[in-house]
Design an enzyme around this catalytic site. Structure first.
Site, PDB file in Angstrom:
ATOM      1  N   ARG A   1       5.607  -0.344  -6.043  1.00  0.00           N
ATOM      2  CA  ARG A   1       5.577  -1.107  -4.792  1.00  0.00           C
ATOM      3  C   ARG A   1       4.610  -2.287  -4.850  1.00  0.00           C
ATOM      4  O   ARG A   1       4.636  -3.150  -3.989  1.00  0.00           O
ATOM      5  CB  ARG A   1       5.164  -0.187  -3.645  1.00  0.00           C
ATOM      6  CG  ARG A   1       6.174   0.907  -3.391  1.00  0.00           C
ATOM      7  CD  ARG A   1       5.591   1.962  -2.489  1.00  0.00           C
ATOM      8  NE  ARG A   1       5.309   1.453  -1.165  1.00  0.00           N
ATOM      9  CZ  ARG A   1       6.118   1.590  -0.130  1.00  0.00           C
ATOM     10  NH1 ARG A   1       7.238   2.231  -0.262  1.00  0.00           N
ATOM     11  NH2 ARG A   1       5.797   1.106   1.042  1.00  0.00           N
TER      12      ARG A   1
ATOM     13  N   CYS B   1       0.820  -1.215   0.000  1.00  0.00           N
ATOM     14  CA  CYS B   1       0.000   0.000   0.000  1.00  0.00           C
ATOM     15  C   CYS B   1       0.855   1.266   0.000  1.00  0.00           C
ATOM     16  O   CYS B   1       1.945   1.298   0.560  1.00  0.00           O
ATOM     17  CB  CYS B   1      -0.872   0.034   1.241  1.00  0.00           C
ATOM     18  SG  CYS B   1      -1.935  -1.384   1.413  1.00  0.00           S
TER      19      CYS B   1
ATOM     20  N   LYS C   1       6.834  -4.491  -3.506  1.00  0.00           N
ATOM     21  CA  LYS C   1       8.246  -4.141  -3.388  1.00  0.00           C
ATOM     22  C   LYS C   1       8.678  -4.061  -1.926  1.00  0.00           C
ATOM     23  O   LYS C   1       9.716  -4.550  -1.540  1.00  0.00           O
ATOM     24  CB  LYS C   1       8.481  -2.803  -4.088  1.00  0.00           C
ATOM     25  CG  LYS C   1       9.925  -2.314  -4.042  1.00  0.00           C
ATOM     26  CD  LYS C   1      10.798  -3.154  -4.921  1.00  0.00           C
ATOM     27  CE  LYS C   1      12.259  -2.788  -4.842  1.00  0.00           C
ATOM     28  NZ  LYS C   1      13.094  -3.923  -5.309  1.00  0.00           N
TER      29      LYS C   1
ATOM     30  N   HIS D   1      17.911 -37.177  -2.686  1.00  0.00           N
ATOM     31  CA  HIS D   1      17.018 -37.313  -1.532  1.00  0.00           C
ATOM     32  C   HIS D   1      15.639 -36.744  -1.828  1.00  0.00           C
ATOM     33  O   HIS D   1      14.965 -36.269  -0.922  1.00  0.00           O
ATOM     34  CB  HIS D   1      17.642 -36.638  -0.310  1.00  0.00           C
ATOM     35  CG  HIS D   1      18.981 -37.206   0.039  1.00  0.00           C
ATOM     36  ND1 HIS D   1      19.129 -38.481   0.537  1.00  0.00           N
ATOM     37  CD2 HIS D   1      20.233 -36.716  -0.087  1.00  0.00           C
ATOM     38  CE1 HIS D   1      20.411 -38.733   0.719  1.00  0.00           C
ATOM     39  NE2 HIS D   1      21.105 -37.675   0.345  1.00  0.00           N
TER      40      HIS D   1
ATOM     41  N   ASN E   1      -2.183   2.415   5.648  1.00  0.00           N
ATOM     42  CA  ASN E   1      -1.248   1.322   5.356  1.00  0.00           C
ATOM     43  C   ASN E   1      -1.086   0.529   6.639  1.00  0.00           C
ATOM     44  O   ASN E   1      -0.995   1.120   7.716  1.00  0.00           O
ATOM     45  CB  ASN E   1       0.139   1.852   4.971  1.00  0.00           C
ATOM     46  CG  ASN E   1       0.162   2.457   3.589  1.00  0.00           C
ATOM     47  OD1 ASN E   1      -0.852   2.466   2.885  1.00  0.00           O
ATOM     48  ND2 ASN E   1       1.323   2.961   3.200  1.00  0.00           N
TER      49      ASN E   1
ATOM     50  N   GLU F   1       9.349 -15.324  -9.353  1.00  0.00           N
ATOM     51  CA  GLU F   1       8.719 -14.020  -9.091  1.00  0.00           C
ATOM     52  C   GLU F   1       8.164 -13.381 -10.360  1.00  0.00           C
ATOM     53  O   GLU F   1       7.067 -12.854 -10.360  1.00  0.00           O
ATOM     54  CB  GLU F   1       9.765 -13.032  -8.535  1.00  0.00           C
ATOM     55  CG  GLU F   1      10.004 -13.112  -7.058  1.00  0.00           C
ATOM     56  CD  GLU F   1      11.071 -12.101  -6.621  1.00  0.00           C
ATOM     57  OE1 GLU F   1      10.826 -11.393  -5.656  1.00  0.00           O
ATOM     58  OE2 GLU F   1      12.154 -12.017  -7.245  1.00  0.00           O
TER      59      GLU F   1
ATOM     60  N   TRP G   1      -2.912  -2.782  -1.508  1.00  0.00           N
ATOM     61  CA  TRP G   1      -2.495  -4.167  -1.749  1.00  0.00           C
ATOM     62  C   TRP G   1      -3.287  -4.990  -0.750  1.00  0.00           C
ATOM     63  O   TRP G   1      -3.080  -4.876   0.462  1.00  0.00           O
ATOM     64  CB  TRP G   1      -0.997  -4.281  -1.513  1.00  0.00           C
ATOM     65  CG  TRP G   1      -0.383  -5.579  -1.898  1.00  0.00           C
ATOM     66  CD1 TRP G   1       0.036  -5.965  -3.142  1.00  0.00           C
ATOM     67  CD2 TRP G   1      -0.072  -6.687  -1.028  1.00  0.00           C
ATOM     68  NE1 TRP G   1       0.575  -7.233  -3.095  1.00  0.00           N
ATOM     69  CE2 TRP G   1       0.523  -7.696  -1.815  1.00  0.00           C
ATOM     70  CE3 TRP G   1      -0.246  -6.924   0.337  1.00  0.00           C
ATOM     71  CZ2 TRP G   1       0.936  -8.915  -1.295  1.00  0.00           C
ATOM     72  CZ3 TRP G   1       0.176  -8.142   0.858  1.00  0.00           C
ATOM     73  CH2 TRP G   1       0.762  -9.117   0.043  1.00  0.00           C
TER      74      TRP G   1
ATOM     75  N   GLU H   1      18.533 -17.836  -5.273  1.00  0.00           N
ATOM     76  CA  GLU H   1      18.193 -16.493  -5.757  1.00  0.00           C
ATOM     77  C   GLU H   1      17.777 -16.553  -7.237  1.00  0.00           C
ATOM     78  O   GLU H   1      16.833 -15.879  -7.655  1.00  0.00           O
ATOM     79  CB  GLU H   1      19.387 -15.546  -5.532  1.00  0.00           C
ATOM     80  CG  GLU H   1      19.243 -14.144  -6.068  1.00  0.00           C
ATOM     81  CD  GLU H   1      18.059 -13.366  -5.508  1.00  0.00           C
ATOM     82  OE1 GLU H   1      17.423 -13.795  -4.534  1.00  0.00           O
ATOM     83  OE2 GLU H   1      17.746 -12.315  -6.095  1.00  0.00           O
TER      84      GLU H   1
HETATM   85  C1  G6P Z   1       9.679  -8.207  -1.013  1.00  0.00           C
HETATM   86  C2  G6P Z   1      10.341  -7.854  -2.339  1.00  0.00           C
HETATM   87  C3  G6P Z   1      11.662  -8.602  -2.468  1.00  0.00           C
HETATM   88  C4  G6P Z   1      12.546  -8.308  -1.272  1.00  0.00           C
HETATM   89  C5  G6P Z   1      11.836  -8.601   0.047  1.00  0.00           C
HETATM   90  C6  G6P Z   1      12.616  -8.059   1.231  1.00  0.00           C
HETATM   91  O1  G6P Z   1       9.295  -9.536  -1.013  1.00  0.00           O
HETATM   92  O2  G6P Z   1       9.487  -8.202  -3.404  1.00  0.00           O
HETATM   93  O3  G6P Z   1      12.319  -8.205  -3.659  1.00  0.00           O
HETATM   94  O4  G6P Z   1      13.707  -9.075  -1.356  1.00  0.00           O
HETATM   95  O5  G6P Z   1      10.564  -7.954   0.079  1.00  0.00           O
HETATM   96  O6  G6P Z   1      12.657  -6.671   1.134  1.00  0.00           O
HETATM   97  P1  G6P Z   1      13.763  -5.751   1.769  1.00  0.00           P
HETATM   98  O7  G6P Z   1      13.361  -4.352   1.388  1.00  0.00           O
HETATM   99  O8  G6P Z   1      13.691  -5.976   3.248  1.00  0.00           O
HETATM  100  O9  G6P Z   1      15.068  -6.156   1.194  1.00  0.00           O
END
Ligand code: G6P
Length: 609
Positions: free
Chosen positions: A27, A2, A604, A505, A100, A489, A75, A482
């Site tokens: 975001r 949000c 985000k 396993h 928010n 994602e 959101w 990653e």
């Molecule tokens: C969300 C974002 C990710 C990010 C995570 C942690 O899930 O989509 O890209 O890695 O939050 O966010 P931060 O701002 O704490 O790195």
């Protein structure tokens, strides 16, 4: 997640609100709305499910104009994404609120307000706030008093902003657990959950503290602290260059941010001598704290958690310091035992992730000697609340899938490894080699970017697949994680990462011709073992995509596609290989036609639990 934008001015503000919402789109959100008070003291409202563009269209068809207003991107947490659940929420056609966060005791409050005759029009937790405000206002409170009384009733996390037609010149706002920043203009004032929303109207910002309440009009600004006493908070002037957010010639922010990495990585390595980094790049108290450190506990979420997983290898191997890593949402709810002398290290691009922040707040002096945050956003909550700070210099990251923030976090961890390692097992020569490698890093990443076209071609093999398996060993295991996270994602392909030694396993049962397998295979000491693992999947008919050093001995053969990676120092390989996997995910998503920068359901900055 949000977003909030609010404005009080002597000019019409609807376009400022809309531009603020556009800047917050990155975001992640599912609906948007705005409320304005016009010159006749009418409360005017637009709300739309979907993109800010839908709201703009509504505004074009039926303009709602005023010099004061609040706006929001939502959101969904409580209640489905819909126009009815979008903010602002109204009560009695006079008061409007944007929120928010999450009001945890909304159920009880709803019952109480319904018993009092209030009708509810949404499934949100937020609507209780606006009716509570209305009840106070109807009883004769000022908007400020009404907000003060209302927050006494709320449990949970919130940033709130409200307008009331009986107080048509002012916005009242408050924060507890969710960020809020005041933008100070000339003869006008603004508010937002993220300063990026307001960069088009001001460069002067006041970051609110927990519990602060703001009463602002075009010409006045009052901040009260949690006890209700007026308080002066510092105003920061931000430089324009700090946050250039244009797309330039790039099609997506994610691609732009991948390509910005050589610059961001170079900027994150502070100007240092050839042999050492000064402790104070982590803050003036760093030297005294680092002298006492016996162990490290890293806490983070998402991609930042993966940075912590990589760092554990460096901190234990190069610096000789015991290190544990945990996702914040688990860490904060666990009964923990720490080694004496443990430093808590949080990692966060935004500096606002709710679980990571809660973990920091929950940590006690008995458990940790101090806290260090590695963050990308100055003045963010984690930065303000940690003892030591390292700011990565990635610049504003707009793509929801984190790229340059991750690789710059790894640089920060290499520097932490260096300063702690010098107190333990890292020799002066080892430190000098590490620093030399860090200075080579931008060039190595440039060379990976030259592989973009080859990776784009490889990506075309993934677009009809539903699953993918990523394999890595040792320090490349978190890089495989990653790579898989990036792919899922933004391309919505189910991707899993496994330490290659675990294949037999379980995951081997899934491997067949429909399961592409990505191997992160630099020529390191685990190379031979990884080669055997790769044979295991190959003999099950899998199509293999091997990212390997030029001299690792992999060549293209039927069902084995090799991408030869540039040679670089061993310690840099996790960073260099990450960039290739970012490009793979990016091109798969583009070829599948997904919304690369704003993938569905994701946000985000996750400011709710
Ligand atoms: C969300 C974002 C990710 C990010 C995570 C942690 O899930 O989509 O890209 O890695 O939050 O966010 P931060 O701002 O704490 O790195």
């Amino acid at each position: 997640m949000c977003g909030i934008v609010a404005a009080t001015a002597r000019r019409e503000v609807s376009e400022i609100l809309l531009e603020g919402l556009r800047r917050l789109e990155y975001r992640g959100y599912d609906s948007a709305g705005m409320a304005l008070i016009d010159n006749e003291r009418n409360l005017l409202l637009h709300k739309r499910q979907g993109k800010v563009a839908e709201l703009e269209q509504a505004q074009q068809l039926e303009p709602k104009l005023g010099c004061i207003g609040i706006a929001h991107t939502r959101w969904a947490t409580h209640g489905v994404p819909s126009a009815a659940n979008a903010h602002p929420h109204l009560s009695g056609e006079r008061v409007a609120v944007v929120h928010n966060g999450i009001i945890e005791n909304h159920g009880l409050l709803r019952e109480e307000l319904q018993a009092d005759g209030y009708e509810f029009f949404s499934g949100t937790d937020t609507e209780v706030v606006v009716h509570l405000l209305h009840r106070q206002l109807a009883g004769g409170d000022s908007l400020l008093q009404a907000m003060q009384a209302t927050v006494q009733r709320l449990q949970g996390a919130y940033a709130l902003a409200a307008v009331d037609t009986a107080h048509p010149d002012e916005v009242v706002a408050t924060r507890a657990g969710s960020p809020l920043v005041v933008g100070v203009g000339i003869g006008e004032n603004f508010l937002a959950s993220d300063q990026l929303a307001l960069r088009q109207v001001t460069d002067r910002f006041i970051y609110l503290e927990e519990g602060d309440m703001v009463q602002m009009s075009a010409t006045s600004l009052r901040i009260l602290d949690v006890s209700g006493a007026p308080v002066a908070r510092d105003m920061k002037r931000l430089s324009a260059a700090a946050e250039s957010t244009g797309l330039g010639d790039y099609e997506h922010y994610m691609l732009k941010e991948i390509y910005e990495q050589p610059r961001a990585l170079a900027a994150t390595v502070p100007a240092v001598g050839a042999h050492d980094i000064a402790d104070d790049v982590f803050g003036s108290a760093a030297a005294a704290i680092f002298d006492q450190v016996q162990a490290i506990q890293i806490v983070a979420c998402g991609t930042s958690y993966h940075a912590g997983m990589v760092a554990r290898y460096w901190l234990e191997d190069l610096a000789g310091i015991p290190c544990a890593v945990e996702v914040a949402s688990e860490f904060r709810y666990r009964k923990r035992v720490q080694h004496p002398g443990t430093l808590l290290v949080t990692v966060s691009q935004s500096g606002e992730t709710a679980d990571t922040l809660a973990a920091l707040r929950d940590a006690t002096d008995d458990e940790f000697i101090a806290s260090l945050v590695i963050a990308n956003v100055d003045h963010s909550s984690l930065v303000r609340e940690s003892d030591l700070v390292f700011l990565t210099q990635a610049g504003a990251e707009i793509g929801v899938a984190s790229t340059k923030a991750f690789t710059t976090q790894l640089v920060a961890f290499l520097m932490l490894t260096l300063v702690l390692g010098r107190r333990r097992r890292l020799s002066a020569q080892g430190a000098a080699e590490l620093l030399a490698a860090l200075h080579e890093l931008p060039d190595c990443v440039e060379q990976v970017l030259l592989l973009d076209e080859a990776i784009e071609q490889m990506a075309s093999q993934f677009i009809l697949k539903h699953h993918a398996l990523f394999l890595g060993r040792g320090i490349q295991y978190p890089i495989a994680l990653e790579g898989a996270l990036k792919l899922k994602e933004i391309s919505y392909i189910h991707a899993e990462a496994y330490p290659a030694g675990e294949l037999k396993h379980g995951p081997l049962a899934l491997v067949d011709a429909d399961m592409p397998v990505v191997a992160v295979a630099p020529g390191d000491e685990l190379m031979e073992k990884l080669k055997s693992n790769i044979e295991e999947v190959r003999s099950r008919g899998a199509e293999l995509y091997v990212f390997a050093d030029r001299d690792a001995g992999f060549v293209d053969e039927p069902r084995v596609h090799v991408l030869q990676m540039p040679m670089c120092a061993e310690v840099l390989k996790p960073i260099v290989y990450t960039v290739a996997l970012q490009l793979l995910a990016y091109h798969v998503a583009v070829q599948k036609g997904t919304d690369v920068d704003k993938p569905r359901n994701l946000a985000k900055s996750v400011t709710v639990e």
